[in-house]
Design an enzyme around this catalytic site. Structure first.
Site, short mmCIF file in Angstrom:
data_model
loop_
_atom_site.label_atom_id
_atom_site.label_comp_id
_atom_site.label_asym_id
_atom_site.label_seq_id
_atom_site.Cartn_x
_atom_site.Cartn_y
_atom_site.Cartn_z
N HIS A 18 6.37 -12.26 0.23
CA HIS A 18 6.39 -12.10 1.68
C HIS A 18 7.68 -12.63 2.31
O HIS A 18 8.15 -12.08 3.30
CB HIS A 18 5.15 -12.77 2.28
N HIS A 41 0.30 -0.27 -1.26
CA HIS A 41 -0.89 -1.03 -1.67
C HIS A 41 -1.08 -2.15 -0.64
O HIS A 41 -0.70 -3.29 -0.87
CB HIS A 41 -0.71 -1.61 -3.06
N SER A 105 0.99 -8.46 3.72
CA SER A 105 2.22 -7.73 4.02
C SER A 105 2.12 -6.88 5.30
O SER A 105 3.08 -6.85 6.08
CB SER A 105 2.66 -6.88 2.82
N GLU A 123 -4.26 1.95 1.53
CA GLU A 123 -5.13 1.08 0.73
C GLU A 123 -6.26 1.96 0.18
O GLU A 123 -6.87 2.72 0.93
CB GLU A 123 -5.67 -0.05 1.60
N ASP A 177 3.17 -2.65 -4.31
CA ASP A 177 2.58 -3.95 -4.66
C ASP A 177 1.20 -3.75 -5.30
O ASP A 177 0.18 -4.15 -4.73
CB ASP A 177 2.48 -4.79 -3.37
C1 LIG Z 1 -1.74 -7.03 -4.54
S1 LIG Z 1 -2.85 -6.31 -3.44
C2 LIG Z 1 -1.88 -5.92 -2.05
C3 LIG Z 1 -1.45 -7.07 -1.24
C4 LIG Z 1 -0.63 -6.72 -0.02
N1 LIG Z 1 0.45 -5.80 -0.31
C5 LIG Z 1 -0.04 -7.99 0.57
O1 LIG Z 1 1.07 -8.37 0.16
O2 LIG Z 1 -0.68 -8.61 1.41
C6 LIG Z 1 -3.09 -4.72 -4.15
C7 LIG Z 1 -3.99 -3.82 -3.32
O3 LIG Z 1 -3.83 -2.49 -3.81
C8 LIG Z 1 -5.06 -1.82 -3.69
N2 LIG Z 1 -4.93 -0.63 -4.57
C9 LIG Z 1 -5.15 -0.54 -5.90
N3 LIG Z 1 -4.79 0.69 -6.36
C10 LIG Z 1 -4.32 1.38 -5.28
C11 LIG Z 1 -3.76 2.66 -5.09
N4 LIG Z 1 -3.62 3.51 -6.11
N5 LIG Z 1 -3.37 3.03 -3.87
C12 LIG Z 1 -3.51 2.19 -2.81
N6 LIG Z 1 -4.02 0.95 -2.93
C13 LIG Z 1 -4.41 0.53 -4.14
C14 LIG Z 1 -6.07 -2.86 -4.08
O4 LIG Z 1 -7.34 -2.55 -3.57
C15 LIG Z 1 -5.48 -4.11 -3.43
O5 LIG Z 1 -6.00 -4.32 -2.15
#
Ligand SMILES: C[S@@+](CC[C@H](N)C(=O)[O-])C[C@H]1O[C@@H](n2cnc3c(N)ncnc32)[C@H](O)[C@@H]1O
Length: 296
Positions: A18, A41, A105, A123, A177
């Site tokens: 972040h 993500h 994020s 998401e 991410d």
């Molecule tokens: C590491 S977390 C994201 C954290 C966020 N970017 C942050 O920094 O606050 C990963 C997220 O990706 C989601 N996810 C998993 N596969 C995905 C996909 N193919 N497309 C979109 N989201 C996905 C998960 O449900 C999860 O909430």
């Protein structure tokens, strides 16, 4: 999918990611022309560190809480990027019912995007998407971004890149991410997504977060990345790697470190990173240090 980011919210890797994200948003905002921010993500946008999930491992104690615990003249001596992140977390916690909140994020991006910028937050998990929608409803009120410049999708973030790029502004920052539950699968998918983005917008700034579980695997993946991307003589992509690790890079603790590779890094970000990353490492891995940091 079993992954729940709430377990890890605010941990050392989140702080590393972040702080870097805010610096990238700041660098892109140096030009007046608007840009598109895509969070492939996105997660739930904001996390409650008092929740049962977050309290299970209390990972935030070694991350965001450690930074917020720095006070007085020590806090003022921190590099501005770390102060900026700490300031935003405190501002969030000053809002009603947010005493134990930790920004994700999307929430952080909304603090930095301007009226001329746009954001697409993707998401895939329905429950997380619904929580994100709620968090963004509040966040957009305090943001310069207009509601019609903010799109939230419950979808596969990799697949949606084709829809959003190239964008009319021809300037974009994409954060990739993924959860790395399937580490090899996400390494491969992130590389493919990067290739797709560069094919569509060769100048896009792309930040890929990755876990350092075994440093040899991440080094191998990074070394193979350039050869997997389109070869555009007019815009040969540049790479900037930022890593911080708090355990030796090959121990079996699970997550030894946090890495981000930035494709097409903005001007002067590497120089700034040389300044803030050692300070961040010293904070996250206090003496006797077991880890390290790297900018290259
Ligand atoms: C590491 S977390 C994201 C954290 C966020 N970017 C942050 O920094 O606050 C990963 C997220 O990706 C989601 N996810 C998993 N596969 C995905 C996909 N193919 N497309 C979109 N989201 C996905 C998960 O449900 C999860 O909430």
């Amino acid at each position: 999918m079993k992954y729940r980011h709430a377990f890890h919210a605010g941990n050392f890797a989140d702080v590393h990611k972040h702080v870097t994200l805010l610096a990238l948003l700041g660098a892109l905002a140096r030009k007046d022309k608007g840009f598109l921010f895509v969070d492939t993500h996105a997660g739930r946008g904001c996390y409650d560190l008092a929740s049962a999930d977050a309290r299970k491992g209390e990972e935030f104690r070694g991350g965001v809480e450690r930074l917020l615990g720095v006070g007085g003249s020590d806090a003022r001596a921190l590099p501005e990027e770390l102060q900026d992140y700490a300031h935003l977390v405190r501002a969030l916690r000053n809002q009603p019912h947010a005493r134990h909140a930790c920004p994700g994020s999307p929430w952080l991006a909304l603090q930095r995007l301007r009226a001329q910028d746009r954001a697409v937050l993707i998401e895939t998990q329905q429950s997380e998407h619904v929580a994100l929608r709620e968090a963004m409803r509040d966040a957009v009120r305090n943001s310069a971004v207009t509601a019609n410049h903010l799109v939230l999708e419950c979808a596969d973030g990799y697949a949606r890149l084709k829809h959003w790029l190239p964008n009319v502004e021809r300037r974009a920052l994409v954060l990739i991410d993924p959860p790395y539950e399937d580490t090899r699968g996400d390494f491969s998918a992130a590389a493919n997504a990067t290739a797709e983005i560069l094919k569509r917008l060769p100048t896009a700034v792309i930040a890929i977060w990755y876990p350092i579980k075994d440093g040899r695997d991440t080094d191998q993946w990074l070394a193979s990345l350039p050869s997997r991307l389109p070869q555009d003589a007019a815009h040969p992509p540049q790479f900037l790697q930022s890593e911080v690790w708090i355990h030796p890079r090959d121990t079996r603790v699970g997550l030894n470190g946090s890495g981000i590779v930035i494709v097409n890094p903005p001007w002067q970000i590497a120089e700034r990173m040389q300044h803030w990353l050692p300070a961040l490492h010293a904070l996250l891995d206090p003496a006797p240090a077991r880890g390290g940091w790297r900018v290259r």
